[in-house]
Write an enzyme that holds these catalytic residues in place. Sequence first.
Site, PDB file in Angstrom:
ATOM      1  N   GLY A  13       0.774  -1.229   0.000  1.00 37.39           N
ATOM      2  CA  GLY A  13       0.000   0.000   0.000  1.00 37.39           C
ATOM      3  C   GLY A  13       0.810   1.287   0.000  1.00 37.39           C
ATOM      4  O   GLY A  13       0.327   2.318   0.462  1.00 37.39           O
ATOM      5  N   ASN A  15       1.488   3.177  -2.561  1.00 36.06           N
ATOM      6  CA  ASN A  15       0.740   4.171  -3.350  1.00 36.06           C
ATOM      7  C   ASN A  15      -0.468   4.689  -2.582  1.00 36.06           C
ATOM      8  O   ASN A  15      -0.793   5.877  -2.648  1.00 36.06           O
ATOM      9  CB  ASN A  15       0.296   3.569  -4.680  1.00 36.06           C
ATOM     10  CG  ASN A  15       1.390   3.622  -5.729  1.00 36.06           C
ATOM     11  OD1 ASN A  15       1.737   4.698  -6.217  1.00 36.06           O
ATOM     12  ND2 ASN A  15       1.954   2.478  -6.065  1.00 36.06           N
ATOM     13  N   ARG A  67     -16.155 -15.061  -9.257  1.00 39.60           N
ATOM     14  CA  ARG A  67     -15.773 -13.643  -9.288  1.00 39.60           C
ATOM     15  C   ARG A  67     -16.974 -12.738  -9.035  1.00 39.60           C
ATOM     16  O   ARG A  67     -16.862 -11.697  -8.379  1.00 39.60           O
ATOM     17  CB  ARG A  67     -15.156 -13.274 -10.645  1.00 39.60           C
ATOM     18  CG  ARG A  67     -13.742 -13.735 -10.798  1.00 39.60           C
ATOM     19  CD  ARG A  67     -13.097 -13.196 -12.071  1.00 39.60           C
ATOM     20  NE  ARG A  67     -11.886 -13.926 -12.332  1.00 39.60           N
ATOM     21  CZ  ARG A  67     -10.683 -13.594 -11.849  1.00 39.60           C
ATOM     22  NH1 ARG A  67     -10.541 -12.533 -11.099  1.00 39.60           N
ATOM     23  NH2 ARG A  67      -9.616 -14.319 -12.116  1.00 39.60           N
ATOM     24  N   MET A  92      -4.589  -6.464  -7.036  1.00 41.53           N
ATOM     25  CA  MET A  92      -4.107  -7.482  -7.963  1.00 41.53           C
ATOM     26  C   MET A  92      -5.171  -8.529  -8.318  1.00 41.53           C
ATOM     27  O   MET A  92      -4.847  -9.672  -8.585  1.00 41.53           O
ATOM     28  CB  MET A  92      -2.852  -8.156  -7.380  1.00 41.53           C
ATOM     29  CG  MET A  92      -1.741  -7.183  -7.057  1.00 41.53           C
ATOM     30  SD  MET A  92      -1.207  -6.123  -8.438  1.00 41.53           S
ATOM     31  CE  MET A  92      -0.166  -7.256  -9.342  1.00 41.53           C
ATOM     32  N   ARG A  93      -6.425  -8.133  -8.342  1.00 39.08           N
ATOM     33  CA  ARG A  93      -7.483  -9.026  -8.816  1.00 39.08           C
ATOM     34  C   ARG A  93      -8.012  -8.501 -10.152  1.00 39.08           C
ATOM     35  O   ARG A  93      -8.206  -7.273 -10.302  1.00 39.08           O
ATOM     36  CB  ARG A  93      -8.660  -9.095  -7.830  1.00 39.08           C
ATOM     37  CG  ARG A  93      -8.315  -9.531  -6.440  1.00 39.08           C
ATOM     38  CD  ARG A  93      -7.641 -10.870  -6.358  1.00 39.08           C
ATOM     39  NE  ARG A  93      -8.434 -11.985  -6.882  1.00 39.08           N
ATOM     40  CZ  ARG A  93      -7.938 -13.192  -7.134  1.00 39.08           C
ATOM     41  NH1 ARG A  93      -6.653 -13.436  -6.959  1.00 39.08           N
ATOM     42  NH2 ARG A  93      -8.718 -14.142  -7.588  1.00 39.08           N
ATOM     43  N   LEU A  95     -10.858  -7.694 -12.637  1.00 40.50           N
ATOM     44  CA  LEU A  95     -12.258  -7.318 -12.395  1.00 40.50           C
ATOM     45  C   LEU A  95     -13.106  -7.658 -13.621  1.00 40.50           C
ATOM     46  O   LEU A  95     -12.657  -7.521 -14.761  1.00 40.50           O
ATOM     47  CB  LEU A  95     -12.329  -5.817 -12.096  1.00 40.50           C
ATOM     48  CG  LEU A  95     -11.570  -5.414 -10.821  1.00 40.50           C
ATOM     49  CD1 LEU A  95     -11.371  -3.909 -10.756  1.00 40.50           C
ATOM     50  CD2 LEU A  95     -12.288  -5.920  -9.573  1.00 40.50           C
ATOM     51  N   HIS A 111      -0.520   1.473 -13.173  1.00 43.33           N
ATOM     52  CA  HIS A 111       0.108   0.272 -13.733  1.00 43.33           C
ATOM     53  C   HIS A 111       1.589   0.574 -13.962  1.00 43.33           C
ATOM     54  O   HIS A 111       1.927   1.632 -14.500  1.00 43.33           O
ATOM     55  CB  HIS A 111      -0.574  -0.100 -15.052  1.00 43.33           C
ATOM     56  CG  HIS A 111      -0.024  -1.362 -15.640  1.00 43.33           C
ATOM     57  ND1 HIS A 111      -0.287  -2.605 -15.111  1.00 43.33           N
ATOM     58  CD2 HIS A 111       0.808  -1.576 -16.689  1.00 43.33           C
ATOM     59  CE1 HIS A 111       0.346  -3.525 -15.815  1.00 43.33           C
ATOM     60  NE2 HIS A 111       1.021  -2.926 -16.782  1.00 43.33           N
ATOM     61  N   ASP A 147      -5.858  -3.238 -18.042  1.00 40.12           N
ATOM     62  CA  ASP A 147      -4.802  -2.230 -18.199  1.00 40.12           C
ATOM     63  C   ASP A 147      -4.982  -1.418 -19.481  1.00 40.12           C
ATOM     64  O   ASP A 147      -4.030  -1.147 -20.218  1.00 40.12           O
ATOM     65  CB  ASP A 147      -3.408  -2.890 -18.150  1.00 40.12           C
ATOM     66  CG  ASP A 147      -3.173  -3.588 -16.823  1.00 40.12           C
ATOM     67  OD1 ASP A 147      -3.715  -3.123 -15.807  1.00 40.12           O
ATOM     68  OD2 ASP A 147      -2.460  -4.597 -16.800  1.00 40.12           O
ATOM     69  N   GLU A 176       5.769   6.555  -9.374  1.00 40.89           N
ATOM     70  CA  GLU A 176       4.354   6.258  -9.099  1.00 40.89           C
ATOM     71  C   GLU A 176       3.860   7.168  -7.979  1.00 40.89           C
ATOM     72  O   GLU A 176       2.734   7.673  -8.011  1.00 40.89           O
ATOM     73  CB  GLU A 176       4.181   4.789  -8.685  1.00 40.89           C
ATOM     74  CG  GLU A 176       4.483   3.808  -9.791  1.00 40.89           C
ATOM     75  CD  GLU A 176       4.165   2.370  -9.404  1.00 40.89           C
ATOM     76  OE1 GLU A 176       3.151   2.126  -8.737  1.00 40.89           O
ATOM     77  OE2 GLU A 176       4.954   1.466  -9.780  1.00 40.89           O
TER      78      GLU A 176
HETATM   79  C1  GAR Z   1       2.808  -0.833  -7.710  1.00 42.82           C
HETATM   80  O1  GAR Z   1       4.046  -0.877  -8.353  1.00 42.82           O
HETATM   81  C2  GAR Z   1       1.677  -0.806  -8.731  1.00 42.82           C
HETATM   82  O2  GAR Z   1       1.981  -0.061  -9.873  1.00 42.82           O
HETATM   83  C3  GAR Z   1       1.536  -2.260  -9.052  1.00 42.82           C
HETATM   84  O3  GAR Z   1       1.653  -2.913  -7.816  1.00 42.82           O
HETATM   85  C4  GAR Z   1       2.529  -2.149  -6.969  1.00 42.82           C
HETATM   86  C5  GAR Z   1       1.821  -1.933  -5.646  1.00 42.82           C
HETATM   87  O4  GAR Z   1       2.681  -1.339  -4.718  1.00 42.82           O
HETATM   88  N1  GAR Z   1       0.275  -2.532  -9.658  1.00 42.82           N
HETATM   89  C6  GAR Z   1       0.083  -3.465 -10.580  1.00 42.82           C
HETATM   90  O5  GAR Z   1       0.955  -4.193 -10.974  1.00 42.82           O
HETATM   91  C7  GAR Z   1      -1.340  -3.557 -11.086  1.00 42.82           C
HETATM   92  N2  GAR Z   1      -1.408  -4.362 -12.249  1.00 42.82           N
HETATM   93  P1  GAR Z   1       2.090  -0.649  -3.406  1.00 42.82           P
HETATM   94  O6  GAR Z   1       1.190  -1.680  -2.746  1.00 42.82           O
HETATM   95  O7  GAR Z   1       3.324  -0.383  -2.585  1.00 42.82           O
HETATM   96  O8  GAR Z   1       1.375   0.576  -3.815  1.00 42.82           O
END
Ligand code: GAR
Length: 205
Positions: A13, A15, A67, A92-93, A95, A111, A147, A176
């Site tokens: 988490g 981000n 789902r 990461m699911r 949808l 992404h 995506d 990010e």
């Molecule tokens: C991030 O790098 C995000 O871009 C990626 O997962 C990571 C989560 O990090 N997302 C994906 O790959 C989505 N397809 P975080 O939990 O530290 O934010």
Amino acid sequence: MTKRVAILISGGGSNMVTLADSMRADDHPARPVLVLSNDPQAGGLAKARALNIPTFAVDHRPFGKDRAGFEAELNRVLEKAQPDIICLAGFMRILTADFTAKWEGRMLNIHPSLLPKYKGLHTHQRAIDAGDTEAGCTVHEVTAALDDGPILGQARVPILPGDTADDLAARVLVQEHRLYPAVLRRYAAADRTPVFLSGEINAPS
Ligand code: GAR
């Protein structure tokens, strides 16, 4: 009217934390109302609680291949929180089209690639393997296709000789943390002009 933001996570988490921190600014047009995870053990849930954001977990595992059942439960929790905007932040699911249609125009995702390149997983290794000299991240509106959807911002970083996927992931993650808050601020103010950032190495996050 301040916009209500729900943030969906699956992991650490980072981000989510930068989004939540950004919304503390007095002049910010949005505030976090819920952090929701598909994993009750996700590290980000404790971080959200420490930030006094309501949290909830809907464990996807008991639903197996159902789902629709999993998403019905997500929708139940989301509807209670009444978000104006949903931010997927390392969620990461995959949808279904029903779920994305319900929230279309209100749901963002980050992404870790320069879309349309490298949809799906292992983005950094794929960029290195392809011999790319540049990588980055994209914030986009979520549509039924994985995506895909209108791009709201991108940040670019160089790929350096000898980079591992972990090196590159760390460099992209710094960007990010700059990009997603910048896009959310605009989006919450109903401004969909894309944000383009160019990340210098060691740029402050
Ligand atoms: C991030 O790098 C995000 O871009 C990626 O997962 C990571 C989560 O990090 N997302 C994906 O790959 C989505 N397809 P975080 O939990 O530290 O934010």
